[in-house]
Design an enzyme around this catalytic site. Sequence first.
Site, PDB file in Angstrom:
ATOM      1  N   HIS A  37      -3.293   1.450   6.676  1.00 31.48           N
ATOM      2  CA  HIS A  37      -2.903   1.250   5.265  1.00 31.48           C
ATOM      3  C   HIS A  37      -2.354   2.749   4.823  1.00 31.48           C
ATOM      4  O   HIS A  37      -2.953   3.780   5.283  1.00 31.48           O
ATOM      5  CB  HIS A  37      -5.085   0.683   4.824  1.00 31.48           C
ATOM      6  CG  HIS A  37      -4.975   0.718   3.518  1.00 31.48           C
ATOM      7  ND1 HIS A  37      -4.332   0.596   2.659  1.00 31.48           N
ATOM      8  CD2 HIS A  37      -5.894   1.570   2.626  1.00 31.48           C
ATOM      9  CE1 HIS A  37      -4.484   0.734   1.614  1.00 31.48           C
ATOM     10  NE2 HIS A  37      -5.610   0.676   1.791  1.00 31.48           N
ATOM     11  N   CYS A  48       1.175  -1.308   0.677  1.00 34.77           N
ATOM     12  CA  CYS A  48       0.188   0.211   0.195  1.00 34.77           C
ATOM     13  C   CYS A  48       0.707   1.357   0.185  1.00 34.77           C
ATOM     14  O   CYS A  48       0.718   1.971  -0.959  1.00 34.77           O
ATOM     15  CB  CYS A  48      -0.697  -0.238   0.858  1.00 34.77           C
ATOM     16  SG  CYS A  48      -0.199   0.165   2.720  1.00 34.77           S
ATOM     17  N   ASP A  81      -7.609   6.073  -3.693  1.00 32.81           N
ATOM     18  CA  ASP A  81      -6.455   4.170  -3.251  1.00 32.81           C
ATOM     19  C   ASP A  81      -6.227   3.956  -4.304  1.00 32.81           C
ATOM     20  O   ASP A  81      -7.040   3.300  -4.871  1.00 32.81           O
ATOM     21  CB  ASP A  81      -7.344   3.747  -2.041  1.00 32.81           C
ATOM     22  CG  ASP A  81      -6.875   3.090  -1.132  1.00 32.81           C
ATOM     23  OD1 ASP A  81      -5.644   2.377  -1.796  1.00 32.81           O
ATOM     24  OD2 ASP A  81      -6.791   2.243  -0.544  1.00 32.81           O
ATOM     25  N   ILE A 137      -3.197  -5.480  27.495  1.00 37.25           N
ATOM     26  CA  ILE A 137      -1.503  -5.610  27.287  1.00 37.25           C
ATOM     27  C   ILE A 137      -0.975  -5.061  27.288  1.00 37.25           C
ATOM     28  O   ILE A 137      -1.150  -3.761  26.973  1.00 37.25           O
ATOM     29  CB  ILE A 137      -2.285  -6.254  26.784  1.00 37.25           C
ATOM     30  CG1 ILE A 137      -2.404  -7.502  26.010  1.00 37.25           C
ATOM     31  CG2 ILE A 137      -0.467  -7.115  25.074  1.00 37.25           C
ATOM     32  CD1 ILE A 137      -3.039  -8.707  25.103  1.00 37.25           C
ATOM     33  N   PRO A 165       4.393  -3.793  17.538  1.00 37.29           N
ATOM     34  CA  PRO A 165       5.953  -3.401  15.604  1.00 37.29           C
ATOM     35  C   PRO A 165       7.101  -3.361  16.855  1.00 37.29           C
ATOM     36  O   PRO A 165       7.460  -2.764  17.308  1.00 37.29           O
ATOM     37  CB  PRO A 165       5.332  -2.211  14.765  1.00 37.29           C
ATOM     38  CG  PRO A 165       4.673  -1.126  15.871  1.00 37.29           C
ATOM     39  CD  PRO A 165       3.743  -2.027  17.003  1.00 37.29           C
ATOM     40  N   ASN A 190     -13.423   3.492   9.815  1.00 35.50           N
ATOM     41  CA  ASN A 190     -15.226   3.527  10.808  1.00 35.50           C
ATOM     42  C   ASN A 190     -15.789   1.536  11.619  1.00 35.50           C
ATOM     43  O   ASN A 190     -16.923   2.070  11.278  1.00 35.50           O
ATOM     44  CB  ASN A 190     -16.542   4.842  10.309  1.00 35.50           C
ATOM     45  CG  ASN A 190     -16.180   5.959  10.407  1.00 35.50           C
ATOM     46  OD1 ASN A 190     -15.594   6.633  11.823  1.00 35.50           O
ATOM     47  ND2 ASN A 190     -16.007   6.772   9.973  1.00 35.50           N
TER      48      ASN A 190
END
Length: 734
Positions: A375, A315, A398, A518, A621, A438
């Site tokens: 994205h 992307c 996009d 977490i 990440p 959303n």
Amino acid sequence: MPRPGSAPSQRAGCEPAPAPHHGEAEPRPAACPHYQPRCHATTPGGGPGVLAGVDLRSRENNRAHRTEEIDRERLIVRRGQPFSITLECSDSLPFQHQLALVLHLGKKDQVVIKVHTERGASDEWWFSQHGAQSEMLLTLHSPADAPIGQYRLAVLMMSPDGRILEKTDHHKFYLLFNPWCKDDAVYLPDETLLQEYVMNEDGIIYTGAWDYIYSKPWNFGQFEDRVVDICLEILDNSNAALRNSEMDTKRRSDPVYISRTVTAMVNSNDDRGVLSGRWSEPYSDGVSPWQWNGSVPILQRWSKAGAKGVKYGQCWVFAGVACTVLRCLGIPTRCITNFSSAHDVDGNLSFDILFNEKMEPIRGNGRDDSSWNFHCWVESWMRREDLPNGYDGWQVLDPTPQERSDGVYSCGPCPVIAIKEGDLGMKYDARFVFAEVNADVIYWIVRPDGQRQQIQVDQSTMGRNISTKSVYGDDREDVTLNYKYPEGSKKEREVYEKAGRRITTDGEAEPGQLQLSIKHAKPIFGTDFDVIVEVKNVGDQDAQAQLTLLSTTVTYNSLHRGECQRRTASVTVPAHKAHREVLRMRYEHYGACVSEHHVIRVVACIDATGQKPILEEANIPLSMPELRVLVPGRAIVYEQVTAHISFTNPLPVQLKGGVFTVEGAGLLSATEIPVLGDIAPGQEVSVKLSFMPPRTGVRKLLVDFDSDRLKDVKGIATMLVRKRTYMRTINIFG
């Protein structure tokens, strides 16, 4: 049209450009600095005539039209703004003879335009002439809605009865969109934004996760050699152009049409597009997506291969290439990253995530709804004359091939304001984009007998920290409120109701006795780190529960790559106390199966009697080490400089097949430097690269390092390339 930002407007209209902001191209030392393209005239009989030649005054015009960074020798102008050429004559025009100008547009001259000799309607070309004797200045005025593309111009001398007596050779010039012209549909009334969204060749694309955002430098390079030609080549290879080139050529006046064409052509799914997408290894028959530093090598490879898709993109690569093409054509454009982005296949504004009792994800055999850590798409600025009032401004485009729109893999342009207001009937693809920011997330556990048990509904996860590069530097600008009203506000609920998204009360229900969270630090790839799962009992009685923990490696778009650790335990949590489980994540567990995106997903589920199961998910990440890039000394245009690049292997294993890739707009084209031999743990590798920058100004040198076990390691150096200084010697003795 609404104002795009808070910076004050400095320019409005089509007046000549000021001094360049980002630098400029300098002629090569061996070139004649006064060279101008000329073409000559012919008479029907082939003999000498009055029209001796044409000087397109390319450098002067290009400077006024802010295109001199693209080229100084070829004429490149912007629509809605006049430009002048010089007609050289061997004698005065005969009495009552007139000049005429004719334009041809299209690869096969499908569109022929006669330039009027006086100002008429706003949608017509016209010219004026000044001068006498051997030289005439012809000033051409293009409509602000003229089709963009490559034109061919001929000057004719006409007899009083309308016969062509002489005709110059055709001469090519380029016409682009003009965001400085108030009558152009892409007009943007803010010079600060124009310098960023049209003129800046360097950018940042944001990746990572919503709570750990990383900056990826990107070389757009829209003014690099031949990029403008390749951008027009992309338009020429679209399905619409191949079916009916005349119709396509005439429609190139409309930025909505152009931008929609670009989003379809940047991917190669159903046309002769630029990039082929792939979201999992192997990439051995192409270039892995993370290895690209910018758009220019991709565009050059596509053109050189005869309009064959370049392998591979994901992307952020699709978005970066689209941004380059649109900026080059003159449409203000910026890259956008949506963190926690939904891919809603069936258009119901929600998607299901299924787990079995072992907390293993269950995926169907077909195309499933999914959640992406991030994205990327682009926004372009334009008026939407095809829509009711109120939808001008930033438009979502996009180019990543996800769903078909009108039969092709394309998305947008969709007004950002339509997403914010829940106007899902607006063109184009508003429902799909609305879901990306959303959509509801519904979690289920599938029991052994196939029965589904709904765990929870999350209405606030999707569409977080929507980001773009600031126009005031390399900082991140959050544009989430352009897309949605504040979470939990009354206006947000009204938009959901208008859009048809169900509103549940799960998020407002009283919390259960047990709560789950977490926690983790910001880990570095190659190191061991801890993930802490906490079960908190907020009730007045002790609680017994089954706790299941699972850590896996995934891609950024949620494709499962491998399991790292699993743990199941029966726990007793005292009243008003907390129980903590620590997962020790070791490189030896995740290193062999981690994806190229370096993401670890931890899922925790607590199942207690008398309470619905609670699920918590964290995407972690892993941050990457950085390359050290230094360019010592002063950088002078067309004088050699040397970059020093160094890297230390942070992993406990050897790295094989190491390669550095270096490039920079206005500095040098993409260059690969292979590393000889393996790189041992802790070993430093240093390389040098000498080059001569061809353009002045502030420039960014981008470096990527890839190997078998460590990929997507980036480095950057900012350079100021100065003009040459010439010393003149004066003989004072005559």
